[in-house]
Scaffold this motif. Sequence first.
Motif, PDB file in Angstrom:
ATOM      1  N   GLY A  39       0.776  -1.225   0.000  1.00 16.99           N
ATOM      2  CA  GLY A  39       0.000   0.000   0.000  1.00 16.99           C
ATOM      3  C   GLY A  39       0.809   1.277   0.000  1.00 16.99           C
ATOM      4  N   ARG A  40       2.148   1.176  -0.038  1.00 24.78           N
ATOM      5  CA  ARG A  40       2.977   2.382   0.085  1.00 24.78           C
ATOM      6  C   ARG A  40       3.995   2.536  -1.034  1.00 24.78           C
ATOM      7  NH1 ARG A  40       4.931   3.768   5.305  1.00 24.78           N
ATOM      8  NH2 ARG A  40       5.699   5.602   4.217  1.00 24.78           N
ATOM      9  N   GLY A  41       4.931   1.595  -1.137  1.00 21.11           N
ATOM     10  CA  GLY A  41       5.989   1.726  -2.136  1.00 21.11           C
ATOM     11  C   GLY A  41       7.245   0.995  -1.723  1.00 21.11           C
ATOM     12  N   LEU A  42       8.358   1.416  -2.285  1.00 15.31           N
ATOM     13  CA  LEU A  42       9.651   0.792  -2.022  1.00 15.31           C
ATOM     14  C   LEU A  42      10.446   1.646  -1.055  1.00 15.31           C
ATOM     15  CD1 LEU A  42      10.643  -0.161  -5.692  1.00 15.31           C
ATOM     16  CD2 LEU A  42       9.424  -1.555  -3.998  1.00 15.31           C
ATOM     17  N   VAL A  43      11.026   1.016  -0.038  1.00  9.46           N
ATOM     18  CA  VAL A  43      11.840   1.740   0.932  1.00  9.46           C
ATOM     19  C   VAL A  43      13.010   2.396   0.194  1.00  9.46           C
ATOM     20  CG1 VAL A  43      13.330   1.508   2.953  1.00  9.46           C
ATOM     21  CG2 VAL A  43      11.158   0.258   2.844  1.00  9.46           C
ATOM     22  N   GLY A  44      13.180   3.694   0.435  1.00 11.63           N
ATOM     23  CA  GLY A  44      14.250   4.448  -0.210  1.00 11.63           C
ATOM     24  C   GLY A  44      13.811   5.153  -1.485  1.00 11.63           C
ATOM     25  N   ASP A  45      12.564   4.929  -1.921  1.00 18.85           N
ATOM     26  CA  ASP A  45      12.084   5.562  -3.141  1.00 18.85           C
ATOM     27  C   ASP A  45      11.172   6.740  -2.824  1.00 18.85           C
ATOM     28  OD1 ASP A  45      12.005   5.480  -6.115  1.00 18.85           O
ATOM     29  OD2 ASP A  45       9.852   5.318  -5.727  1.00 18.85           O
ATOM     30  N   ARG A  46      11.167   7.720  -3.701  1.00 14.81           N
ATOM     31  CA  ARG A  46      10.423   8.963  -3.509  1.00 14.81           C
ATOM     32  C   ARG A  46       8.930   8.769  -3.336  1.00 14.81           C
ATOM     33  NH1 ARG A  46      11.457   6.815  -8.456  1.00 14.81           N
ATOM     34  NH2 ARG A  46      10.394   7.682 -10.268  1.00 14.81           N
ATOM     35  N   TYR A  47       8.340   7.740  -3.920  1.00 17.79           N
ATOM     36  CA  TYR A  47       6.891   7.578  -3.821  1.00 17.79           C
ATOM     37  C   TYR A  47       6.441   6.895  -2.532  1.00 17.79           C
ATOM     38  CZ  TYR A  47       6.375   9.620  -8.369  1.00 17.79           C
ATOM     39  OH  TYR A  47       6.393  10.524  -9.404  1.00 17.79           O
ATOM     40  N   LEU A  48       7.360   6.303  -1.778  1.00 20.76           N
ATOM     41  CA  LEU A  48       6.978   5.700  -0.495  1.00 20.76           C
ATOM     42  C   LEU A  48       6.369   6.744   0.426  1.00 20.76           C
ATOM     43  CD1 LEU A  48       7.188   3.071   1.359  1.00 20.76           C
ATOM     44  CD2 LEU A  48       9.152   4.239   2.349  1.00 20.76           C
ATOM     45  N   ASP A  49       6.980   7.925   0.473  1.00 21.29           N
ATOM     46  CA  ASP A  49       6.507   9.000   1.344  1.00 21.29           C
ATOM     47  C   ASP A  49       5.856  10.132   0.557  1.00 21.29           C
ATOM     48  OD1 ASP A  49       7.334   7.840   3.809  1.00 21.29           O
ATOM     49  OD2 ASP A  49       9.401   8.331   3.272  1.00 21.29           O
ATOM     50  N   PRO A 107      -3.729   7.794  -7.663  1.00 23.80           N
ATOM     51  CA  PRO A 107      -3.488   7.714  -6.213  1.00 23.80           C
ATOM     52  C   PRO A 107      -2.083   7.163  -5.930  1.00 23.80           C
ATOM     53  CG  PRO A 107      -5.639   6.818  -6.774  1.00 23.80           C
ATOM     54  CD  PRO A 107      -4.922   7.071  -8.077  1.00 23.80           C
ATOM     55  N   ASP A 108      -1.452   7.679  -4.882  1.00 22.54           N
ATOM     56  CA  ASP A 108      -0.071   7.293  -4.585  1.00 22.54           C
ATOM     57  C   ASP A 108       0.107   5.794  -4.380  1.00 22.54           C
ATOM     58  OD1 ASP A 108       1.204   9.765  -4.878  1.00 22.54           O
ATOM     59  OD2 ASP A 108       0.555  10.387  -2.892  1.00 22.54           O
ATOM     60  N   ASP A 109      -0.885   5.080  -3.808  1.00 18.28           N
ATOM     61  CA  ASP A 109      -0.703   3.644  -3.616  1.00 18.28           C
ATOM     62  C   ASP A 109      -0.695   2.917  -4.953  1.00 18.28           C
ATOM     63  OD1 ASP A 109      -3.464   3.977  -4.106  1.00 18.28           O
ATOM     64  OD2 ASP A 109      -3.998   2.292  -2.825  1.00 18.28           O
ATOM     65  N   GLN A 110      -1.240   3.536  -5.997  1.00 19.46           N
ATOM     66  CA  GLN A 110      -1.265   2.912  -7.307  1.00 19.46           C
ATOM     67  C   GLN A 110      -0.055   3.292  -8.157  1.00 19.46           C
ATOM     68  OE1 GLN A 110      -5.121   3.578  -9.052  1.00 19.46           O
ATOM     69  NE2 GLN A 110      -6.151   2.545  -7.382  1.00 19.46           N
ATOM     70  N   ARG A 111       0.839   4.080  -7.639  1.00 18.17           N
ATOM     71  CA  ARG A 111       2.103   4.362  -8.312  1.00 18.17           C
ATOM     72  C   ARG A 111       3.246   3.930  -7.389  1.00 18.17           C
ATOM     73  NH1 ARG A 111       2.678   8.954 -10.825  1.00 18.17           N
ATOM     74  NH2 ARG A 111       0.658   9.880 -10.598  1.00 18.17           N
ATOM     75  N   ALA A 112       2.943   2.970  -6.519  1.00 17.07           N
ATOM     76  CA  ALA A 112       3.905   2.510  -5.526  1.00 17.07           C
ATOM     77  C   ALA A 112       5.164   1.935  -6.147  1.00 17.07           C
ATOM     78  CB  ALA A 112       3.249   1.469  -4.611  1.00 17.07           C
ATOM     79  N   VAL A 113       5.016   1.295  -7.297  1.00 16.77           N
ATOM     80  CA  VAL A 113       6.161   0.698  -7.970  1.00 16.77           C
ATOM     81  C   VAL A 113       5.911   0.744  -9.475  1.00 16.77           C
ATOM     82  CG1 VAL A 113       5.273  -1.662  -7.762  1.00 16.77           C
ATOM     83  CG2 VAL A 113       7.710  -1.315  -8.037  1.00 16.77           C
ATOM     84  N   THR A 114       6.966   0.995 -10.231  1.00 16.58           N
ATOM     85  CA  THR A 114       6.861   0.984 -11.681  1.00 16.58           C
ATOM     86  C   THR A 114       7.823  -0.058 -12.238  1.00 16.58           C
ATOM     87  OG1 THR A 114       8.459   2.801 -11.820  1.00 16.58           O
ATOM     88  CG2 THR A 114       6.118   3.384 -11.911  1.00 16.58           C
TER      89      THR A 114
END
Length: 156
Positions: A30-40, A51-58
């Motif tokens: 629900g968040r992203g990858l640790v160390g990546d800009r989209y996590l926070d 929504p940010d949870d839907q761009r959690a990883v590319t």
Amino acid sequence: MFEGELVAIYVAPAGGAPMEAREEVEAVAGRGLVGDRYLDADGTYSGTRIPDDQRAVTLIEEEAVAAARAEEQLELDAAETRRNLLTRGVPLNHLVDREFRVGPTRLRGVKLAEPCAYLEGKTRPGVRAALIHRGGLRAEILDGGTLRPGDRITPL
């Protein structure tokens, strides 16, 4: 059916920062990858359109990067695509609205990651056109875990 592989991992610590290769990364549901800009929600496009949870990883296909290089005679490194996960043997365009695994994590494809003017501005002219319809996939993280190059990628 397919079985692909995670080839490389990239994160950017802040919006606009260069992508950095990682040997492993923790995917947070629900968040992203640790160390990546989209996590926070610190990415250039945080809070816009998707929504940010839907761009959690590319994700982007190694084959698409190679094709862009060959067809357009572009010097293009996979990290320059600004996608987090470089895959091999995975038809990413077919994973929109589908769940799949990358190693221990479960993801759901949300939307194709078509290239934009921002990407071209961070790289060079021609990159946007070279990656149209093969710019990768935006995905949400359903179940987290540690990702490493060499992890298998399989549809669910």
